[in-house]
Design a protein around this motif. Structure first.
Motif, PDB file in Angstrom:
ATOM      1  N   ILE A  17       0.845  -1.202   0.000  1.00 17.64           N
ATOM      2  CA  ILE A  17       0.000   0.000   0.000  1.00 17.64           C
ATOM      3  C   ILE A  17       0.882   1.255   0.000  1.00 17.64           C
ATOM      4  O   ILE A  17       0.703   2.163  -0.805  1.00 17.64           O
ATOM      5  CB  ILE A  17      -0.956   0.001   1.228  1.00 17.64           C
ATOM      6  CG1 ILE A  17      -1.983  -1.116   1.084  1.00 17.64           C
ATOM      7  CG2 ILE A  17      -1.644   1.344   1.386  1.00 17.64           C
ATOM      8  CD1 ILE A  17      -2.787  -1.400   2.328  1.00 17.64           C
ATOM      9  N   MET A  20       2.716   1.813  -3.371  1.00 17.53           N
ATOM     10  CA  MET A  20       1.855   2.271  -4.464  1.00 17.53           C
ATOM     11  C   MET A  20       1.440   3.722  -4.262  1.00 17.53           C
ATOM     12  O   MET A  20       1.385   4.492  -5.208  1.00 17.53           O
ATOM     13  CB  MET A  20       0.603   1.386  -4.587  1.00 17.53           C
ATOM     14  CG  MET A  20       0.858  -0.031  -4.994  1.00 17.53           C
ATOM     15  SD  MET A  20       1.954  -0.253  -6.413  1.00 17.53           S
ATOM     16  CE  MET A  20       0.938   0.304  -7.744  1.00 17.53           C
ATOM     17  N   ILE A  21       1.143   4.087  -3.010  1.00 22.93           N
ATOM     18  CA  ILE A  21       0.749   5.470  -2.730  1.00 22.93           C
ATOM     19  C   ILE A  21       1.910   6.406  -3.056  1.00 22.93           C
ATOM     20  O   ILE A  21       1.722   7.464  -3.651  1.00 22.93           O
ATOM     21  CB  ILE A  21       0.254   5.616  -1.272  1.00 22.93           C
ATOM     22  CG1 ILE A  21      -1.120   4.948  -1.149  1.00 22.93           C
ATOM     23  CG2 ILE A  21       0.163   7.086  -0.854  1.00 22.93           C
ATOM     24  CD1 ILE A  21      -1.699   4.908   0.243  1.00 22.93           C
ATOM     25  N   LYS A  23       4.230   5.938  -5.268  1.00 26.26           N
ATOM     26  CA  LYS A  23       4.372   6.012  -6.729  1.00 26.26           C
ATOM     27  C   LYS A  23       3.494   7.128  -7.279  1.00 26.26           C
ATOM     28  O   LYS A  23       3.909   7.905  -8.122  1.00 26.26           O
ATOM     29  CB  LYS A  23       3.959   4.692  -7.377  1.00 26.26           C
ATOM     30  CG  LYS A  23       5.072   3.689  -7.468  1.00 26.26           C
ATOM     31  CD  LYS A  23       4.654   2.522  -8.325  1.00 26.26           C
ATOM     32  CE  LYS A  23       5.754   1.475  -8.325  1.00 26.26           C
ATOM     33  NZ  LYS A  23       5.433   0.332  -9.150  1.00 26.26           N
ATOM     34  N   ALA A  24       2.259   7.179  -6.805  1.00 27.76           N
ATOM     35  CA  ALA A  24       1.323   8.193  -7.309  1.00 27.76           C
ATOM     36  C   ALA A  24       1.738   9.585  -6.877  1.00 27.76           C
ATOM     37  O   ALA A  24       1.537  10.540  -7.609  1.00 27.76           O
ATOM     38  CB  ALA A  24      -0.084   7.884  -6.816  1.00 27.76           C
ATOM     39  N   ASN A  27       4.441  11.983  -8.945  1.00 21.43           N
ATOM     40  CA  ASN A  27       4.101  12.388 -10.292  1.00 21.43           C
ATOM     41  C   ASN A  27       4.113  13.908 -10.479  1.00 21.43           C
ATOM     42  O   ASN A  27       3.248  14.605  -9.997  1.00 21.43           O
ATOM     43  CB  ASN A  27       2.700  11.823 -10.576  1.00 21.43           C
ATOM     44  CG  ASN A  27       2.238  12.113 -11.952  1.00 21.43           C
ATOM     45  OD1 ASN A  27       2.979  11.899 -12.905  1.00 21.43           O
ATOM     46  ND2 ASN A  27       1.030  12.611 -12.061  1.00 21.43           N
ATOM     47  N   VAL A  88      -2.685   9.959 -16.144  1.00 18.51           N
ATOM     48  CA  VAL A  88      -3.148   9.938 -14.762  1.00 18.51           C
ATOM     49  C   VAL A  88      -3.407  11.366 -14.296  1.00 18.51           C
ATOM     50  O   VAL A  88      -2.707  12.288 -14.684  1.00 18.51           O
ATOM     51  CB  VAL A  88      -2.124   9.237 -13.826  1.00 18.51           C
ATOM     52  CG1 VAL A  88      -0.813   9.958 -13.783  1.00 18.51           C
ATOM     53  CG2 VAL A  88      -2.670   9.068 -12.423  1.00 18.51           C
ATOM     54  N   LYS A  89      -4.475  11.512 -13.534  1.00 15.47           N
ATOM     55  CA  LYS A  89      -4.796  12.841 -13.022  1.00 15.47           C
ATOM     56  C   LYS A  89      -4.742  12.777 -11.502  1.00 15.47           C
ATOM     57  O   LYS A  89      -5.555  12.069 -10.891  1.00 15.47           O
ATOM     58  CB  LYS A  89      -6.200  13.216 -13.486  1.00 15.47           C
ATOM     59  CG  LYS A  89      -6.435  14.725 -13.531  1.00 15.47           C
ATOM     60  CD  LYS A  89      -7.891  15.050 -13.502  1.00 15.47           C
ATOM     61  CE  LYS A  89      -8.557  15.150 -14.833  1.00 15.47           C
ATOM     62  NZ  LYS A  89     -10.000  15.463 -14.709  1.00 15.47           N
ATOM     63  N   THR A  90      -3.772  13.467 -10.895  1.00 13.83           N
ATOM     64  CA  THR A  90      -3.683  13.430  -9.436  1.00 13.83           C
ATOM     65  C   THR A  90      -4.483  14.598  -8.855  1.00 13.83           C
ATOM     66  O   THR A  90      -4.829  15.539  -9.564  1.00 13.83           O
ATOM     67  CB  THR A  90      -2.221  13.536  -8.956  1.00 13.83           C
ATOM     68  OG1 THR A  90      -1.723  14.808  -9.362  1.00 13.83           O
ATOM     69  CG2 THR A  90      -1.348  12.457  -9.543  1.00 13.83           C
ATOM     70  N   TYR A  91      -4.732  14.526  -7.541  1.00 17.04           N
ATOM     71  CA  TYR A  91      -5.459  15.624  -6.905  1.00 17.04           C
ATOM     72  C   TYR A  91      -4.630  16.897  -6.952  1.00 17.04           C
ATOM     73  O   TYR A  91      -5.161  17.987  -7.151  1.00 17.04           O
ATOM     74  CB  TYR A  91      -5.806  15.251  -5.456  1.00 17.04           C
ATOM     75  CG  TYR A  91      -6.826  14.149  -5.399  1.00 17.04           C
ATOM     76  CD1 TYR A  91      -8.153  14.389  -5.764  1.00 17.04           C
ATOM     77  CD2 TYR A  91      -6.469  12.863  -5.035  1.00 17.04           C
ATOM     78  CE1 TYR A  91      -9.084  13.377  -5.747  1.00 17.04           C
ATOM     79  CE2 TYR A  91      -7.400  11.835  -5.017  1.00 17.04           C
ATOM     80  CZ  TYR A  91      -8.709  12.097  -5.379  1.00 17.04           C
ATOM     81  OH  TYR A  91      -9.631  11.089  -5.373  1.00 17.04           O
TER      82      TYR A  91
END
Lengths: 194, 96
Positions: A17, A20-21, A23-24, A27, A88-91
């Motif tokens: 977890i 992966m978090i 990794k995002a 960006n 990918v679209k991040t917050y």
């Protein structure tokens, strides 16, 4: 064996977890392009205004600032292009994009009412550029932009205190240090070419 | 008393996908495939399972002329993920 059938221990789950978090989070998008567009345009506007004021008899050298209109079209074009190619679209991307939209609306209103503020647009542009740069830096956690925002605020304070011609050179310096250099550092970090 | 771990999330690829989607607003199939290092077939199957459970939303459309699949986590997906993380944390704490 298929990946989904592998047994996971609780510790492995938690590690997965976290990985992966992270990794995002790592960006960083192509936002440097907006710093380069606006940085070069504002720098050009400052120098053009200065040149027209010092070396010509043009009645309203402040009109040089209208070259910023090009920035709206270029930003719209690149914003659309980046949006289309991003997988990918991040917050933070969304917040970042909306910061830019908000400040672009601000620039547009300022340009529209330039006569009402007696063409004294320079310190206000620095003030707003400082705001957008600082917020961008905070959102994507990128220190050069945070420092850039602070430099632009200092340039705005100086611009409020000095006469018109020096004001323009102060702004040109502020934009170079606070906008363009962080923009190029961001571009370099992103490993891309315009 | 131990809480049962959600079997849908307690699997490597599905948990990877959910962890990725919980951190972003939306992500394309290609991006998820790259980050999870999964095969396209396996990923498709697992995404369908998550979608059928209502944990994610799959939007199929076009980007230019190319077909494009993008995914986003749903509200119940976030709740299930939080519940799973809490349960895992409890297990680990009790073990210590």
């Amino acid at each position: 064996m298929e990946k989904e059938e592998q047994n996971l221990s609780n510790e492995e789950s938690l590690k997965l977890i976290t990985a992966m978090i992270n990794k995002a989070k790592g960006n960083i998008q192509d936002s440097y392009i907006f710093f380069l567009i606006w940085g070069w345009l504002v720098l050009l506007a400052c120098l053009l205004h200065y040149g027209l004021m010092k070396f010509t008899t043009v009645e309203h050298p402040e009109m040089a600032w209208f070259i910023l209109i090009i920035g709206f079209f270029l930003s719209g074009y690149f914003g659309y292009k980046i949006g289309k190619s991003t997988s990918v679209k991040t917050y933070s991307d969304s917040i970042h994009r909306n910061i830019w939209i908000a400040f672009m609306v601000g620039y547009f209103i300022l340009l529209f009412f330039i006569k009402e503020i007696n063409y004294n647009i320079n310190p206000l542009i620095m003030l707003m550029a400082g705001g957008s740069t600082y917020l961008s830096g905070i959102t994507i956690k990128f220190r050069p932009l945070i420092y850039g925002g602070i430099i632009l605020w200092i340039a705005a304070i100086i611009a409020f205190l000095v006469p018109g011609d020096i004001q323009l050179l102060t702004s040109a310096g502020g934009i170079l240090l606070g906008y363009l250099i962080p923009g190029y550092i961001l571009k370099y970090k992103n490993g891309r070419n315009v | 008393m131990f809480e049962t771990l959600d079997p849908l999330l307690h699997a490597q690829l599905r948990l990877s996908v959910m962890s990725l989607l919980v951190s972003v607003e939306q992500a394309d199939f290609v991006y998820i495939k790259k980050e999870t290092d999964a095969t396209a077939g396996n990923l498709s199957v697992q995404l369908d399972k998550l979608s059928n459970a209502g944990y994610i939303e799959i939007v199929k459309g076009f980007r230019g002329k190319k077909p494009n699949t993008s995914c986003r986590i749903t509200k119940s997906g976030i709740e299930a993920f939080e519940k799973y993380v809490n349960a895992i944390s409890n297990y680990i704490n009790i073990k210590k």
